[in-house]
Design a protein around this motif. Structure first.
Motif, PDB file in Angstrom:
ATOM      1  N   LYS A   1     -59.128   9.995 -37.926  1.00 52.68           N
ATOM      2  CA  LYS A   1     -60.274   9.531 -37.345  1.00 52.68           C
ATOM      3  C   LYS A   1     -61.002   9.872 -36.868  1.00 52.68           C
ATOM      4  N   GLU A   2     -61.604  11.369 -35.982  1.00 49.96           N
ATOM      5  CA  GLU A   2     -62.254  11.657 -34.948  1.00 49.96           C
ATOM      6  C   GLU A   2     -62.086  13.069 -35.440  1.00 49.96           C
ATOM      7  N   GLY A   3     -61.197  13.638 -36.186  1.00 43.68           N
ATOM      8  CA  GLY A   3     -60.932  14.911 -35.844  1.00 43.68           C
ATOM      9  C   GLY A   3     -60.243  16.546 -35.266  1.00 43.68           C
ATOM     10  N   ILE A   4     -60.274  15.786 -33.964  1.00 48.00           N
ATOM     11  CA  ILE A   4     -59.719  16.254 -33.359  1.00 48.00           C
ATOM     12  C   ILE A   4     -58.305  17.080 -33.646  1.00 48.00           C
ATOM     13  N   GLY A   5     -58.118  18.489 -33.037  1.00 49.14           N
ATOM     14  CA  GLY A   5     -56.630  19.073 -33.325  1.00 49.14           C
ATOM     15  C   GLY A   5     -56.435  19.328 -35.166  1.00 49.14           C
ATOM     16  N   ILE A   6     -57.546  19.258 -36.147  1.00 42.93           N
ATOM     17  CA  ILE A   6     -56.867  18.671 -37.535  1.00 42.93           C
ATOM     18  C   ILE A   6     -57.980  18.910 -38.643  1.00 42.93           C
ATOM     19  N   THR A   7     -58.146  19.620 -39.758  1.00 39.22           N
ATOM     20  CA  THR A   7     -58.988  19.850 -40.423  1.00 39.22           C
ATOM     21  C   THR A   7     -58.515  19.319 -41.880  1.00 39.22           C
ATOM     22  N   HIS A   8     -59.209  18.882 -42.221  1.00 39.48           N
ATOM     23  CA  HIS A   8     -58.676  18.554 -44.354  1.00 39.48           C
ATOM     24  C   HIS A   8     -59.490  19.383 -44.937  1.00 39.48           C
ATOM     25  N   PHE A   9     -59.065  20.081 -46.260  1.00 37.72           N
ATOM     26  CA  PHE A   9     -59.839  20.316 -47.260  1.00 37.72           C
ATOM     27  C   PHE A   9     -58.743  20.049 -48.838  1.00 37.72           C
ATOM     28  N   GLU A  10     -59.273  20.040 -49.509  1.00 37.48           N
ATOM     29  CA  GLU A  10     -58.692  20.234 -51.121  1.00 37.48           C
ATOM     30  C   GLU A  10     -59.150  21.607 -51.929  1.00 37.48           C
ATOM     31  N   ILE A  11     -57.618  21.664 -51.968  1.00 39.22           N
ATOM     32  CA  ILE A  11     -57.877  23.225 -53.284  1.00 39.22           C
ATOM     33  C   ILE A  11     -57.553  22.333 -55.145  1.00 39.22           C
TER      34      ILE A  11
END
Length: 109
Positions: A96-106
């Motif tokens: 939810k806070e984007g801490i320690g995680i990243t997201h992307f799409e390919i």
């Protein structure tokens, strides 16, 4: 921490103790279909950031660390959701806070 990362760390531990001062990185498809479509992932130059980059001190000539991920055979023609996590004793994950995680799409044509 994923089991395969624990295995990777255990193998590296016997090679070089300094190597253990690392912020480890894992990337994978978010869901089962994404994992299948992403296929095998390779980390370049290694699966994390060396500890000597931290703490950041704004020193002259500092170069930011970089890890590239190579998708060896991703499925073509579909959007693949990828999530990467950083792993260290002081890193906690919060989507939810984007801490320690990243997201992307390919999407590979």
């Amino acid at each position: 921490m994923p089991v395969d990362l624990k295995r990777h760390i255990a193998q590296q531990k016997s090679i070089n103790k300094l190597f253990m001062r690392t912020i480890w990185i894992t990337c994978e498809g978010e869901g089962p279909l994404d994992k299948e479509n992403a296929g095998e992932i390779q980390y370049i130059p290694r699966q994390g950031f060396p500890g000597y980059f931290y703490p950041y001190t704004n020193a002259e000539g500092y170069l930011s660390p970089l890890v590239a991920i190579h998708f060896k055979r991703p499925k073509t023609g579909v959007i693949i959701n990828i999530e990467c996590k950083a792993w260290a004793k002081n890193i906690f994950h919060d989507r939810k806070e984007g801490i320690g995680i990243t997201h992307f799409e390919i999407l590979v044509d």
